[in-house]
Every structure is written in C-alpha cells, then in structure tokens.
Design a protein around this motif. Sequence first.
Motif, PDB file in Angstrom:
ATOM      1  N   ALA A 149       0.852  -1.189   0.000  1.00 47.80           N
ATOM      2  CA  ALA A 149       0.000   0.000   0.000  1.00 47.80           C
ATOM      3  C   ALA A 149       0.887   1.238   0.000  1.00 47.80           C
ATOM      4  CB  ALA A 149      -0.924  -0.009   1.219  1.00 47.80           C
ATOM      5  N   LEU A 150       0.286   2.378  -0.327  1.00 48.60           N
ATOM      6  CA  LEU A 150       1.025   3.639  -0.361  1.00 48.60           C
ATOM      7  C   LEU A 150       0.630   4.515   0.815  1.00 48.60           C
ATOM      8  CD1 LEU A 150       0.741   4.545  -4.170  1.00 48.60           C
ATOM      9  CD2 LEU A 150       2.666   3.471  -2.985  1.00 48.60           C
ATOM     10  N   ALA A 151       1.646   5.084   1.485  1.00 48.04           N
ATOM     11  CA  ALA A 151       1.369   6.050   2.548  1.00 48.04           C
ATOM     12  C   ALA A 151       0.803   7.312   1.913  1.00 48.04           C
ATOM     13  CB  ALA A 151       2.640   6.372   3.317  1.00 48.04           C
ATOM     14  N   ARG A 189      -2.361   7.313   7.691  1.00 52.70           N
ATOM     15  CA  ARG A 189      -3.310   7.097   6.598  1.00 52.70           C
ATOM     16  C   ARG A 189      -2.626   6.463   5.398  1.00 52.70           C
ATOM     17  NH1 ARG A 189      -4.813  12.075   8.689  1.00 52.70           N
ATOM     18  NH2 ARG A 189      -6.992  12.178   9.434  1.00 52.70           N
ATOM     19  N   PHE A 190      -3.362   5.535   4.785  1.00 54.26           N
ATOM     20  CA  PHE A 190      -2.935   4.955   3.514  1.00 54.26           C
ATOM     21  C   PHE A 190      -3.691   5.618   2.376  1.00 54.26           C
ATOM     22  CE2 PHE A 190      -2.024   1.298   6.345  1.00 54.26           C
ATOM     23  CZ  PHE A 190      -0.699   1.075   6.001  1.00 54.26           C
ATOM     24  N   ARG A 214      -9.760  -0.640   5.790  1.00 49.36           N
ATOM     25  CA  ARG A 214      -9.803   0.730   6.265  1.00 49.36           C
ATOM     26  C   ARG A 214      -8.473   1.399   5.929  1.00 49.36           C
ATOM     27  NH1 ARG A 214     -11.766   1.117  11.446  1.00 49.36           N
ATOM     28  NH2 ARG A 214     -10.809   3.160  11.663  1.00 49.36           N
ATOM     29  N   ARG A 215      -8.508   2.734   5.832  1.00 47.22           N
ATOM     30  CA  ARG A 215      -7.315   3.488   5.425  1.00 47.22           C
ATOM     31  C   ARG A 215      -6.682   4.261   6.578  1.00 47.22           C
ATOM     32  NH1 ARG A 215      -9.369   7.233   0.806  1.00 47.22           N
ATOM     33  NH2 ARG A 215      -7.265   8.090   1.132  1.00 47.22           N
ATOM     34  N   THR A 216      -7.425   4.518   7.634  1.00 50.37           N
ATOM     35  CA  THR A 216      -6.926   5.357   8.726  1.00 50.37           C
ATOM     36  C   THR A 216      -6.730   4.527   9.993  1.00 50.37           C
ATOM     37  OG1 THR A 216      -8.118   7.239   7.800  1.00 50.37           O
ATOM     38  CG2 THR A 216      -7.365   7.426  10.078  1.00 50.37           C
ATOM     39  N   TYR A 217      -5.579   4.746  10.643  1.00 51.13           N
ATOM     40  CA  TYR A 217      -5.228   3.979  11.841  1.00 51.13           C
ATOM     41  C   TYR A 217      -4.555   4.890  12.863  1.00 51.13           C
ATOM     42  CZ  TYR A 217      -5.823  -0.043   8.716  1.00 51.13           C
ATOM     43  OH  TYR A 217      -6.326  -0.963   7.829  1.00 51.13           O
ATOM     44  N   ARG A 218      -4.480   4.381  14.087  1.00 51.03           N
ATOM     45  CA  ARG A 218      -3.748   5.085  15.134  1.00 51.03           C
ATOM     46  C   ARG A 218      -2.475   4.299  15.442  1.00 51.03           C
ATOM     47  NH1 ARG A 218      -3.559   5.455  20.868  1.00 51.03           N
ATOM     48  NH2 ARG A 218      -4.960   3.672  21.090  1.00 51.03           N
TER      49      ARG A 218
END
Length: 870
Positions: free
Chosen positions: A93-95, A149-150, A158-162
Amino acid sequence: MYQSILNTMLGRSIRQSLGRFIAIILIIMLGVLVFVGVKGIGPAYTDSATTMVDQQRLADVTLTSTAGLTKADLRAARQVKGAQVMAAKSVFALASTDDSVVAVSGYTNNRQLNQIIVKSGRLPRRVNEIVLDARARDYGRYRIGSTYRFAKTSQLKRRTYRVVGFVESPQYLDSTYNRGNANIGNGQVAYFAYVTASNVDVDVYTSIGFYFAGLTHGNSFSDAYQNRVDDKVVAIKRALRGRATARRQELIRTASQKVDGQLSEARATLQQLDQASAAGATSADVTQQRTKLTAAITQLEDAQRTIKAKVAKPTLSYGTRHDLSGFADYGESAERIAAIGNVFPVFFFLIAALITFTTISRMVAEDRSQLGTMKALGYGSVAISRNYYIYALLAAIIGTTLGAAIGSELLPRLVVQMSGSNTSIVRTAVINLQWSNIALALIFALIATVGAVVVAVTTELRAKPAELMQPKAPKAGKRILLERITPLWRRLSFNRKVSYRNLFRFKSRMVMTIIGIAGGAGLIVTGFGIRDSISGAGTRQFNDIIRYSAVATLSDKGTPAQARKVLRQNQHYQRSATVTANTVKVQAHGHSVGSVSFFVPTATNNLTGYVNVETTKGQSIRLPQRGVVLTQKAATTLDATVGSRVTIKLTNGRSAKVRVRAIAQNYTGQFAYMTKSGYRAAFGRSAQTNALLVKTTAQTAQQRRHLAEQLLRNGGVINTSYADDQRATLEQMSSSMDTFIVIIIVLSGLLSFVVLYNLTNINVSERMRELSTIKVLGFYDGEVTMYIVRENIILTVVGILAGFLLGNGLTAFILRQAASAQIVFPLIIHWPGYLLAAVLTAGFTAIVMWVTHRRLQRVDMVEALAARTD
C-alpha cells in the motif's frame, strides 16, 4: 630445607624484577586477549544473530506462489514432519503523506513464526490500530498516538489507523537494508507495518512459513545449516507435490465459471431441440435456432480452451533465511571479521611471543653468577632451573587467564553491541567461550615462556661453575661502515660515535628492537589500512567504475522512448544509454558464479561515460566484437584467465560458451560485458534492449523515490535501481566494522608500548655496569640517558619505516582473506594512517625514555659496578 630456600629466592626474584614480571604478563595477556578476543568476534556475530532469530522463530523456509496459497496448501504444509507452520497475508500500500511503499501484514498474535520485536509502545489490539517499522520515522514525523493514513486501496478494509507502537522484525536482520521490491509506487518498499489480520482484504495467503526447532545448531550462517535447510525444502516439496497442478485447475474453474455456466445452458437447450426434432417438431425456426446454438457452443468451447491456455501453472518458490534482505550480508560481515581474526591475532601473538621469549632468555642469562653458585654448591639441574620454570609458568598462566577472560567477554560483546546500535537489530551479544582458541593461546604462551627457559637454562648450564660465576666478557668493538666514511665520521661527536658503535656491536639486540618496533607500528598501520581499504571499496566502485546514477529496467511493453519522455521532464536528468541487462550464471572449470550482472550496450561505445571498464592496471578496455569481458572476482572464482572459455547461462535457459577477452577491475558485485555482435554470435539471436543506464545530477533520497515512481507509473519501467542506494548500503556495512577496527588499532598501540618498554628495560638492565661506569666518569644524567636514547631513536626510526612495509604487506594479505564472493577490497592506506602510526610509536618511545631517565637518576653506581651483572 632447600625447597624453602628456593621459594625465598623465587619471591625475591619476582620482587626485584617486578617491572619485568608485570611486563611479561602484560605482553602475554595482550597476545592472548587479541588472539582469543578477535577470533571470537566472528562467532559472537553469528551466535548472537542466530539466538535472536531463533527466539523470534524466524522461518527457516518461506513458501510463496505466483497464484497465492490456499487452505489446501496450508493443510499439505502441515504434513511436513517437525515443522511449525504459519500462513500469512500481506499487501503493498502507499502512505498518503509521501506515497512511500509500505508492506502491510496481518497480525494475529506474536506467539507464532516471525515474531516482531516491540521497540516502543505495544502491539495492535483493535482494528483501528497499527504498528510501524522503526525505520518509518525516516519517512515521516510518526509517533505513538499519531494518525496514520494509507492512499486508497482495495486490499485494506480501512485506510486510517492510530499508531500504537514501533517494531522491528527478524526478517530484516540489518535495519539499514532495502525492505524489498513492490509493483506499486516507486517499486521499492520503504518500510513495513502490521494491522489486525481482519483488515487485510485478500482471499489467499501470500506466504507460508516453516520453522524447525533446533535446526540451526547455533549457527544460521553455516554451510551445515544450509544443507539441513535444503533437506527440509525437499521434504516440503514432497508434501506439496501436485499442489501447483491442483491450484491451476482451481484457477481455471474460477476463471471459466461464467463460460461453463453458459456452455451448460447452451448444451441443455440444444439437447431439448434435438429431443423436439426427434419427436417430429422440426421447423425452419428450430433449425435456425439449432444452428445458432451450435455456433455459440463452439465459441464457448474455444473460450474454455483459451482460458486454460492463458492460466499458467503456478510457480512455487522456496526462500530460506539467506534470501532475506541483509541476512547473507550480515553473515558475510561475520565471515570478513573471522577472516581478519584468522590472520591479525596470529601475527600479533607472534610479536608478543617473540618479545616474551627474548625477555625470559635475557633474564636467565643475567643470572649466570647465581646459576654458577648454585651449581658449585651441589644443586642439580632440576633444582637450579625450578624457579625459572615456576616464574615462566606463573607469567604464562596469569597472562593467559587475564587475556582469555577479558578477550572472550569484552571484545566480542563490545563489537557486537556497538555495531548493533548503529546498524542491526542484533544488540544483545551472545558469547560462547571458544575453548579451542583458549587452549591454543595457552600452548603458545607456554612455548614463549617455559620454552624460553628450557632453551636458556639448558644452554647456560652446559658451562662450568667457575665460568658461570664470572661476568661474560664484553663484546669486542669493531669498526663499522660509517667509520670508513672519514669526512662524515670526523664531524660526529664522541657520544654519537659511541652510540653508532654500540648499535652494531650488539646486532641481536638491534635486530630484536627493530622487529619489536616494526611489529607494533606495522600492526597500527594494518588497523588503519583495513579501515581505509574497506571504506575505499565503495568509493572506488562508485566514483571510478560505476558512473551511471541508476538502472531503469523496462517492462515487457515499455520502450526507451517512453522512459526518456518521463526522464526529460525531470530537472536532474542528464542523459541515458540503452542496454540489454540480465542476471546470468557463469561457469568454467567446474566452478560457477551466480547473480552476475550482464550488460550488452546497444552501441559498442554506449558504456563510455557510464561504466569505466579498465584492467587491474588501469588500462582502458574496448569491448571486443567476440567474447566477453569479466570482472576480476568472477574470473578468480572461475579460475579463468584471458583466453579461457566460460559458459554463460541466461535466465530464459539459453546458454553459450564464449572466450574471455579481458578481465576488468571491479570491487563490489560481479559483472560481464559483451557487444551486440558478440551476443548474436554467441546466442544466435539479437539482444533485446530492456534497460537504460541513466545519469542524473545529485538527488536527495526523496527525489530519487519520486523519479522512480514516475518511471513506474508512466515510463514503462518495472524497477529503478540507484547506485547511491547501493553505495549507502556498502558504506553502512563498512561503518559496522568501525568498532572492530578501532579495537585493533588501540590494542596494537598497547602492544607497541609494552614491547618498547620491555626491550628498553632489557637493554638498560644488561648495560647497567656500562652506564654506571660512564656516570662515574662524570657524565651528567641527561648525557647518560641520551647514551641509551640516541640508540633507541635510531632504532625507532628504522623500526617505523620497516613497520610501514610490514603494515602494507599484512594489510594486503588480510584483505585477500577477507574478500567475499561479492566484494574485493583495494589496498588503500591513507597518509594519516602512516602519520598516526609514526606519531604513536614515537610518543611511546618518548614515554619509555622518560621512565628510563627517571630510573637512571636513581642508579646505585657502587652496587652496579660490583661483580654482579644485574
């Protein structure tokens, strides 16, 4: 009674010559310390890494497939006896911040294979949590608690994480190495990340890992371990026999599911029409409909065959630990240190043993009168020599014990931990005592001490008591060569004349002093030389030989024009040349070299300005119309010379025998060069252009990543490999040895100092009556000291110059031993190395002379002029 007397004499002897006794112990200790310690660094490297990866259950074998792996594959894998098996899912995946390529893996628990190491924070527990590679901090201001975020992707739910932690993985043994290649972004993985497994939205496993407990036997880098792994790979292949064919059938069924359904319906309809026709319900419409159905069925059957033809049989790949990024290079670093450890400590110990042997021998010779007295009193040879054996044995045992203890624990632990803090996740040293090395060091120490007593005592006791009780007659003075140069000799002062005569009067002392000083200075030069040569390999390779900035590999549909269109839009682009680039295998005389970079330029002179093809003597090589040019390490490995025939095997299976026309200088990697006409003559077909050698101005890492991404996205390029990245990797590998080199230099300096002190102490002790005589005659303290110092200055200068030559030769020999399949080290010793060796040696001489001066000031002339010679 006589035992008590002998014990008293032994204690008095040690007390009266305490400085000499300590000096012998120190020399033995240093020799053993270096011998055991340096030879133990290589094993400590491998033992520490192996312990860490085994604790984290790093997979011994990793199975991958071009079509992914299924539950059926996992069930088959679990049939392998003794294997702990784990399937994993990962995606690229891309940051979203900088389009860095991230290898994202699904995390379930940390009790299975490839256990990750938490450096800070904790592991993910919820679906919105992520842990990042510790290396991710180089690509963004990430910290625990920040949002990550990815870019949009269909393979993550999902694309957003902590961010809840930063981790390292045993799959990347050296944290500085590339994390691998990808088919998105700029084509290179920047770092890895873990999210909960439920977030990875793929239907198949990307890999299956196999771990066999105890397979390493404590060393993951040995040939024996690799042989055991190869046996396990055979067992895994046996368990998975037929799975590739079965997987192809599954893929065919999936791909043709719609066609199969349509075909079944068409055949059912046709069957109904045939039944209707058989019942006499034939009409023009039925006939026309039947014709259409027959044609449709034919088309659908053709579609089925096309699908079957297009679905290739999946390829199963079996990777081992040595295939992991940085793993083999870590092992090569350990081998390189071990190679140095097989040469440097031995020479170091030889110098120490030689000086020890001389010191013990001189000590026995100084006690001639005591030997004669004891012999006259009726003591036997055993009783007379007893104290000397005990003296030597004590020095050997104490020196060996201290050296082995400090060397085994301190040096390997220091090097592993210091190197680990800079480059590797291996930061806890595992030290296994090398008992064979300790035993060998003890034998050497006993030979140097007890052996010296055997030789010296046996020689002295051959004389009669009366002869022994008399001092040895001084050596007769002789005219020296310098005296025959009358104009020069007349201009010398009396003191200088005496010094020059004394130098040649005691030739053995002069030779021994020069050897000692040359040995110490040479070892210091060697330490600097190893450092300069290892770091210089990258400089020579990427400044003098490799002139291109990057190699851009084209895709099957990519063209040079398409790639150049993207390149011209980049402000750093200068020019490019088209080549055929492949990785080939070269064989000759029963030897083979894999992973040889094979370049065929579109035009003969296309390499000019991109690769500097020269002989080892610096002569330019023009690519021949027939045959191949090999680089030096490949030629050496193959035992090939100019005129030899070698076999080149391409990745497509084609091979050709060609003649070696020239051997080119090269330091890192292995290369082969051929012209287009030579390629056509060898392989019977034209070389197809598939890459560009690109020259750019200096770029930052971010700018390089951006250009690679543009080429991958719009330039028809599947991979861009930068020379700067290879240079950085090589420089990091070199820096990981800095601690090791510093230790070598420091210990060489210590040996040089102790040797100088000991030899000067022997010189002064042997000539105490002589020095007392000139002091009685009215010489001032400074003049008496200069009587000795002047000789030492001359011997130090000669010893330093001899040390320079010795250091060059020893460095060259060590570098040949330390060379690996991929790296050849040039002999480079920069002038600061010579200067520091000279300054250190001169400084040690000055310190020793100051100590000698203080000692001579306290000389009791009356006692020194007595009958005793000590």
